[in-house]
Design a protein around this motif. Structure first.
Motif, PDB file in Angstrom:
ATOM      1  N   ASP A  49       0.810  -1.160  -0.275  1.00  0.00           N
ATOM      2  CA  ASP A  49      -0.111  -0.226  -0.121  1.00  0.00           C
ATOM      3  C   ASP A  49       1.037   1.358   0.028  1.00  0.00           C
ATOM      4  O   ASP A  49       0.605   2.151  -0.768  1.00  0.00           O
ATOM      5  CB  ASP A  49      -1.075   0.010   1.374  1.00  0.00           C
ATOM      6  N   ASP A  53       1.698   4.313  -2.819  1.00  0.00           N
ATOM      7  CA  ASP A  53       1.471   5.748  -2.728  1.00  0.00           C
ATOM      8  C   ASP A  53       2.574   6.349  -3.279  1.00  0.00           C
ATOM      9  O   ASP A  53       2.833   7.419  -3.662  1.00  0.00           O
ATOM     10  CB  ASP A  53       1.343   5.944  -1.124  1.00  0.00           C
ATOM     11  N   ALA A  90      -4.200  -0.685  -7.219  1.00  0.00           N
ATOM     12  CA  ALA A  90      -4.004   0.559  -6.150  1.00  0.00           C
ATOM     13  C   ALA A  90      -3.116   1.389  -7.113  1.00  0.00           C
ATOM     14  O   ALA A  90      -3.273   2.514  -7.044  1.00  0.00           O
ATOM     15  CB  ALA A  90      -3.396   0.075  -5.202  1.00  0.00           C
TER      16      ALA A  90
END
Length: 384
Positions: A49, A53, A90
């Protein structure tokens, strides 16, 4: 926009740090660097995750319109297709809307099944396969931890990929073995219908020379495959090393780790979130790829300021004196960075493959020049 260095455009993410094979020539698990032993086997969700980012942050800061996302290992399929898909989704969700994400998983193909290939296709993840030829004897060094050959399972996986999911097939990655017949090896790879082939010289350096390194055996091998590829009359497949060499000979921009002076633009995120330089450096010495940075505390721009990365983006200025005065400089570019290492002298040396690269580049230049005259005379043009 940051003005520090050239932005990264290739993000190699270690989704799994272990492998189901034990290839005898593997520089990662059989080489001098043992840092993989202290890291998580699989990248935890929090690492993936945060990595998504950081990739998005870098893409926004540098207004990138395209990036390459390489899901790597070890054997990345050990992490599970769902984890690969979630991470890829993502990244695509968080980068700028106009930034294309080309996602590829690099696998040994032994774990490929129809269900897994369907899952990868669903998430837009292409499949690159590591194989050293299209015959069992070509892959004798690619064994599992019990010493059993990986070829039967790998061949089944590749056949499933080519027959059922050709749109997902990114190509083959092959480590050159000069003891194998070059043309026979290349022809066997063609039988696997690859859209592209990456030919890699085994990682080695002046202090730990590559296997069978005498004379220009690797250069001769590459020349033989080049002649077979060049003389086919049509492009049977793309071979990046050859195409980039030809482009550089013609004065065109080209980007490959093995040739040219284009700034280095790849970085690695390990399973614990460490930001590192590419794995090939681990063939030199313990910790050679380390930066001391991680995705939790550092933006990727900080990696651009790392001395090792800066040196790889400095072009000719980072090369040995002999390389800077070489007439092949703009094409060779000093060769692969990892292949320049010599204990006690660092990386400011010619490549351990210097003679092989000269042999190959001069041969390719000769073929290009010889075929250019009749092509111009007949009003034709182009290369395979």
């Amino acid at each position: 926009m940051s003005t520090t260095g050239h932005p990264f455009r290739q993000f190699i993410v270690k989704v799994h740090g272990r492998c189901n094979l034990a290839c005898t020539y593997c520089y990662l698990y059989e080489g001098p660097d043992r840092t993989w032993r202290t890291r998580p086997a699989a990248a935890p969700p929090v690492v993936l995750d945060r990595t998504a980012d950081r990739i998005a942050e870098h893409a926004h800061v540098h207004a990138l319109t395209a990036i390459s996302l390489v899901l790597h290992g070890g054997e990345p399929l050990l992490a599970g297709v769902s984890a690969l898909g979630r991470f890829t989704d993502a990244v695509r969700t968080r980068v700028p809307a106009d930034c294309a994400v080309q996602a590829t998983v690099q696998t040994n193909a032994t774990l490929l099944t129809e269900e897994r290939l369907k899952g990868l296709a669903r998430h837009g993840i292409r499949v690159g396969v590591s194989l050293d030829g299209g015959r069992p004897e070509h892959n004798a060094r690619r064994i599992d931890h019990a010493g059993r050959p990986s070829w039967p399972a790998a061949f089944r996986g590749v056949r499933l990929l080519t027959d059922r999911f050709p749109e997902s097939y990114a190509g083959l990655l092959t480590v050159v073995d000069p003891t194998l017949d070059p043309v026979e090896t290349y022809d066997s790879l063609l039988e696997l219908h690859p859209p592209a082939i990456d030919l890699l010289l085994p990682h080695g350096n002046w202090s730990a020379p590559p296997p069978h390194k005498s004379g220009v055996r690797y250069g001769d091998w590459l020349c033989a495959v080049f002649d077979r590829w060049w003389s086919a009359g049509r492009r049977e497949t793309r071979i990046r090393l050859f195409e980039e060499c030809l482009a550089l000979l013609l004065g065109l921009p080209a980007a490959t780790e093995s040739l040219g002076l284009a700034p280095f633009d790849a970085l690695v995120v390990e399973t614990d979130g460490s930001i590192e330089q590419v794995d090939s450096l681990k063939s030199a010495y313990e910790g050679a790829a380390r930066t001391g940075l991680d995705v939790f505390r550092h933006a990727f721009d900080e990696a651009l300021r790392h001395p090792g990365v800066a040196a790889r983006q400095a072009g000719a200025a980072a090369l040995a004196d002999g390389c800077r005065s070489c007439p092949l400089l703009s094409v060779c570019g000093g060769g692969h960075y990892a292949h320049r290492y010599r204990a006690g002298h660092g990386f400011r040396n010619p490549s351990v493959y210097c003679a092989d690269l000269e042999r190959f580049i001069r041969h390719a230049a000769g073929r290009l020049a010889a075929d250019a005259v009749p092509a111009v005379a007949s009003g034709e043009g182009g290369t395979p």
